[in-house]
Scaffold this motif. Structure first.
Motif, short mmCIF file in Angstrom:
data_model
loop_
_atom_site.label_atom_id
_atom_site.label_comp_id
_atom_site.label_asym_id
_atom_site.label_seq_id
_atom_site.Cartn_x
_atom_site.Cartn_y
_atom_site.Cartn_z
N ILE A 234 40.14 40.97 34.98
CA ILE A 234 38.81 40.92 34.36
C ILE A 234 38.48 39.47 34.09
O ILE A 234 39.24 38.75 33.44
CB ILE A 234 38.79 41.75 33.06
CG1 ILE A 234 39.09 43.22 33.38
CG2 ILE A 234 37.45 41.62 32.37
CD1 ILE A 234 39.24 44.09 32.16
N SER A 236 35.38 38.36 32.80
CA SER A 236 34.29 38.17 31.84
C SER A 236 34.75 38.60 30.47
O SER A 236 35.75 39.30 30.31
CB SER A 236 33.06 38.98 32.26
OG SER A 236 33.38 40.36 32.28
N LEU A 247 30.56 49.06 34.83
CA LEU A 247 29.75 47.99 35.41
C LEU A 247 29.42 46.89 34.41
O LEU A 247 28.76 45.91 34.76
CB LEU A 247 28.45 48.58 35.99
CG LEU A 247 28.65 49.66 37.05
CD1 LEU A 247 27.30 50.14 37.56
CD2 LEU A 247 29.50 49.14 38.21
N LYS A 249 31.45 44.82 33.12
CA LYS A 249 32.42 43.74 33.19
C LYS A 249 32.35 43.07 34.56
O LYS A 249 31.70 43.56 35.49
CB LYS A 249 33.84 44.31 33.00
CG LYS A 249 34.28 45.27 34.09
CD LYS A 249 35.65 45.84 33.81
CE LYS A 249 36.11 46.78 34.92
NZ LYS A 249 35.25 47.93 35.13
N SER A 250 33.02 41.95 34.67
CA SER A 250 33.18 41.27 35.95
C SER A 250 34.67 41.24 36.29
O SER A 250 35.51 41.00 35.42
CB SER A 250 32.64 39.84 35.88
OG SER A 250 31.25 39.85 35.65
N ASP A 323 34.29 47.30 45.48
CA ASP A 323 33.45 46.66 44.46
C ASP A 323 34.30 46.48 43.21
O ASP A 323 34.36 47.38 42.37
CB ASP A 323 32.23 47.53 44.15
CG ASP A 323 31.36 46.95 43.04
OD1 ASP A 323 31.40 45.72 42.84
OD2 ASP A 323 30.65 47.73 42.37
N ARG A 325 34.02 45.22 40.44
CA ARG A 325 33.39 45.48 39.14
C ARG A 325 33.44 46.96 38.78
O ARG A 325 33.44 47.32 37.60
CB ARG A 325 31.93 44.99 39.18
CG ARG A 325 31.25 45.03 37.82
CD ARG A 325 29.85 44.47 37.88
NE ARG A 325 28.99 45.26 38.75
CZ ARG A 325 27.69 45.45 38.55
NH1 ARG A 325 27.11 44.88 37.50
NH2 ARG A 325 26.96 46.15 39.38
N SER A 326 33.49 47.82 39.78
CA SER A 326 33.54 49.26 39.54
C SER A 326 34.93 49.75 39.15
O SER A 326 35.11 50.94 38.87
CB SER A 326 33.08 50.02 40.79
OG SER A 326 31.74 49.75 41.10
#
Length: 381
Positions: A234, A236, A247, A249-250, A323, A325-326
């Motif tokens: 992670i 972010s 969604l 978070k990054s 993805d 982020r997912s």
């Protein structure tokens, strides 16, 4: 009703409980699968195979309760995990369920006719019911470590974009090999405890090979994850107590990210160490004819190997390779605080009952299975 635990604590508790249930399934139903996988090879005669089947025949149903508990816990405590896992791995799960159905059907139908061809067919069906789940569960874990190709849309709906054949890569097959080998190892020790020579001796010969295979593949998988496989982290600021929204978070991929936890939490190294050491000590116990100790150490090795995966992925449960982020984590994929608390109350009541009943059942069924005991038991297979 006031809830005595905050949301974060409940999520962590259920992450641990999920691990306990999955490890419980691997240990308890694992030796059933291992015994089934050994049936055509250790059992040289029809009498031998009847003995082998009857070592697990009275207990397999109770052992499989752990699978139901694990699946139920995922459905109720981690609904998004359930949605992604059971849609993305649908064909693989169907294959597992078909194999798990064939095994008890084989137990029942094998003895209906005495014709050698009939019994041989069902013997190989029972073998399939043992080896296929052992392999597929390992392959599924390997896919989770590599990352699952899915994404979550703005309506929080998961979409799997891979195929059944995408599940099988060299690394995931290696993980399947670790899983199959450690469960066959576990089953061989159980079989040695429950039978007499020559069956016991044949089962113990298998332990020599499964020790080498399990240790070798586990070490190779670890080296690959540490040096060549991209993990996720992670990137972010992330509010752990936020609503379930993956969604928010990054996430970035990074080479060797799955071993970073061992730098931050040095105590985690105990899990892979337990996997290695307990497997080796299990073999040592077998060499010293301390079979019950070897079986307990084999269960400890399974605990260590599976715990290694969970701790390495923390806080991710199912990362997304399509993805990032997912990706689903402990913090953003759980049910509500009230749901987790109610389930915790129910688990606190019923899990000790299940453990207590299982302990009592194994005490009642203690002892070796022999041709004489089968002739005296009208309920034998």
């Amino acid at each position: 009703m006031p809830i005595p635990f905050d949301f974060d604590t409940l999520k962590l508790i259920w992450w641990v409980l999920l691990g306990v249930l999955l490890i419980g399934f691997a240990i308890m139903d694992g030796f059933d699968m291992g015994v089934a996988a050994l049936l055509p090879f250790v059992g040289k005669t029809d009498g031998d195979r009847r003995i082998i089947i009857n070592t697990v025949g009275p207990v397999w149903e109770g052992n499989q309760v752990w699978l139901i508990l694990g699946a139920g816990a995922i459905f109720a405590a981690w609904p998004m995990i359930y949605a992604v896992a059971f849609s993305g791995f649908y064909c693989a799960m169907f294959l597992v369920l078909a194999a798990l159905i064939i095994r008890p059907v084989g137990f029942k139908f094998r003895s209906k006719l005495t014709h050698p061809t009939w019994r041989t067919i069902w013997d190989w069906g029972i073998f399939t019911g043992g080896i296929v789940p052992a392999l597929v569960f390992g392959v599924a874990v390997g896919n989770v470590i590599e990352g699952v190709p899915f994404y979550i849309d703005q309506q929080m709906m998961p979409h799997y974009i891979g195929s059944f054949w995408d599940l099988f890569t060299p690394f995931t097959l290696m993980c399947g090999g670790v899983s199959a080998s450690m469960l066959i190892h576990h089953g061989a020790l159980y079989l040695a405890i429950k039978t007499e020579n020559p069956l016991s001796s044949r089962a113990l010969k298998v332990v020599n090979w499964t020790t080498l295979i399990t240790l070798g593949l586990f070490a190779l998988a670890g080296l690959y994850v540490a040096s060549s496989l991209e993990g996720y982290k992670i990137s972010s600021d992330f509010v752990a107590n936020a609503a379930a929204n993956p969604l928010a978070k990054s996430v970035v991929s990074e080479l060797g990210a799955w071993v970073k936890n061992y730098d931050e939490y040095s105590w985690m190294i105990a899990a892979p160490a337990l996997g290695f050491v307990a497997t080796l000590l299990s073999w040592h116990g077998k060499m010293r004819d301390q079979l019950k100790s070897a079986f307990i150490l084999s269960a400890s090795a399974i605990f260590g190997i599976i715990a290694t995966v969970g701790l390495s992925l923390y806080p991710f449960i199912i990362p997304s390779s399509y993805d990032p982020r997912s990706s689903l984590t402990i913090w953003d994929a759980s049910s509500s605080r009230m749901t987790l608390f109610i389930m915790l109350c129910a688990t606190t009541i019923f899990l000790p009952i299940i453990v207590g009943y299982t302990t009592w059942a194994y005490r009642v069924l203690a002892g070796k299975v022999t041709n004489k005991s089968l002739s005296e038991d009208i309920n034998s297979y």
